[in-house]
Design an enzyme around this catalytic site. Structure first.
Site, PDB file in Angstrom:
ATOM      1  N   ASP A   4       1.422   1.401  -2.836  1.00  7.17           N
ATOM      2  CA  ASP A   4       0.453   2.449  -2.819  1.00  7.17           C
ATOM      3  C   ASP A   4       0.458   3.228  -1.455  1.00  7.17           C
ATOM      4  O   ASP A   4       0.760   2.875  -0.330  1.00  7.17           O
ATOM      5  CB  ASP A   4      -0.986   1.609  -3.125  1.00  7.17           C
ATOM      6  CG  ASP A   4      -2.002   2.831  -3.355  1.00  7.17           C
ATOM      7  OD1 ASP A   4      -1.722   3.761  -3.773  1.00  7.17           O
ATOM      8  OD2 ASP A   4      -3.035   2.326  -2.859  1.00  7.17           O
ATOM      9  N   ASP A  37      -2.575   5.933  -0.226  1.00  9.07           N
ATOM     10  CA  ASP A  37      -3.848   5.939   0.212  1.00  9.07           C
ATOM     11  C   ASP A  37      -4.590   4.483   0.478  1.00  9.07           C
ATOM     12  O   ASP A  37      -4.648   3.904  -0.743  1.00  9.07           O
ATOM     13  CB  ASP A  37      -4.849   7.011  -0.455  1.00  9.07           C
ATOM     14  CG  ASP A  37      -4.580   8.346  -0.444  1.00  9.07           C
ATOM     15  OD1 ASP A  37      -4.826   8.728   0.665  1.00  9.07           O
ATOM     16  OD2 ASP A  37      -4.001   8.794  -1.279  1.00  9.07           O
ATOM     17  N   ASP A  43      -4.617  -1.319  -2.854  1.00 17.28           N
ATOM     18  CA  ASP A  43      -6.088  -1.456  -2.431  1.00 17.28           C
ATOM     19  C   ASP A  43      -7.226  -1.290  -3.473  1.00 17.28           C
ATOM     20  O   ASP A  43      -8.383  -1.846  -3.389  1.00 17.28           O
ATOM     21  CB  ASP A  43      -6.444  -0.609  -1.191  1.00 17.28           C
ATOM     22  CG  ASP A  43      -6.631   0.757  -1.757  1.00 17.28           C
ATOM     23  OD1 ASP A  43      -5.603   1.344  -1.949  1.00 17.28           O
ATOM     24  OD2 ASP A  43      -7.612   1.252  -1.265  1.00 17.28           O
TER      25      ASP A  43
END
Length: 258
Positions: free
Chosen positions: A34, A36, A210
């Protein structure tokens, strides 16, 4: 294939203090990252993220170490991610799995729907004059950020839920944001598609992320004999391992290619 899974009771979806993953997890693996909150720290505005010096070189080393079995999988548009990372020579999946950018920079994506265009106008009208709200117009969706005005969360959530019902668009939640996007794609579907490619077929998928949007990829990785790595605080997750923050992600990746 070496089994790197934790004990069975830790394999269930639960709020656990998961262990840090061993660097050996990337042996015979395909790596999915991922953007961000995983490769870069979250910022108040999507256009204000700071890309750490050396990240481009690290991704290049990872790509060579894994013989091309590396992909960035983000909710951002694929072109945006490529620009942020200095046009890395790796696969980039954008818009939660709706866009695919190959290593040459060519992007394939479905056409943007008129319904989405209407939703963008509705979100902009809702946010107009409300301090702290930010509208992010994406290639395959529109996000409403309230990180600068967290007290508006309930108001934003209610608006987005109503708009999703009226338009039929998919409602995606995230960290201090809600997003309306076209359906039929998510990060788990994207992971499965990429794992069918010749270079990745037969390897172990490892996905680092996240946010809520990464859970479909965590589950898809587990189903294929791999694992998810949660980045950030402990929470309910399908991931099997955890790294506490972006800095630890960089350290772990650097150790894996050392």
């Amino acid at each position: 294939m070496t089994d790197f899974s934790p004990s069975p009771e830790e394999g269930s979806i639960a709020c656990l203090d998961l262990q840090m993953p061993p660097p050996q997890l990337l042996e015979n693996a395909s790596l999915f990252l991922d953007f961000d909150g995983t490769l870069v720290d979250l910022a108040d505005r999507p256009d204000a993220v700071h890309v750490p010096p050396g990240l481009h070189d690290l991704l290049g080393a990872l790509g060579r170490r894994l013989a091309g079995r590396l992909a960035i999988v983000s909710g951002r548009g694929a072109r945006d991610v490529a620009d942020q990372l200095g046009q890395p020579p790796c696969l980039i999946v954008g818009s939660h799995g709706a866009e695919f950018r190959d290593a040459t920079g060519r992007i394939t994506a479905p056409p943007r729907s008129p319904t989405l265009e209407e939703a963008v106008l509705a979100v902009r009208a809702f946010a107009d004059g409300k301090q702290g709200l930010l509208v992010e117009d994406k290639p395959q969706g529109v996000a409403l950020h309230y990180r600068l005005s967290p007290a508006r969360q309930d108001e934003c959530d209610a608006f987005a839920q109503d708009l999703a019902r009226r338009t039929g668009l998919y409602l995606q939640t995230g960290k201090m944001m809600v997003e309306l996007r076209m359906g039929g794609a998510d990060k788990g579907i994207a992971l499965n598609r990429l794992m069918g490619q010749t270079a990745m077929r037969g390897t172990r998928p490892v996905f680092l992320g996240d946010d809520d949007t990464d859970e479909t990829a965590f589950r898809a990785a587990r189903a294929l004999g791999g694992a998810g790595i949660l980045v950030g605080p402990v929470r309910v997750t399908a991931a099997l391992w955890r790294l506490p923050d972006v800095a630890h992600v960089h350290d772990w990746l650097a150790e894996a290619v050392a």
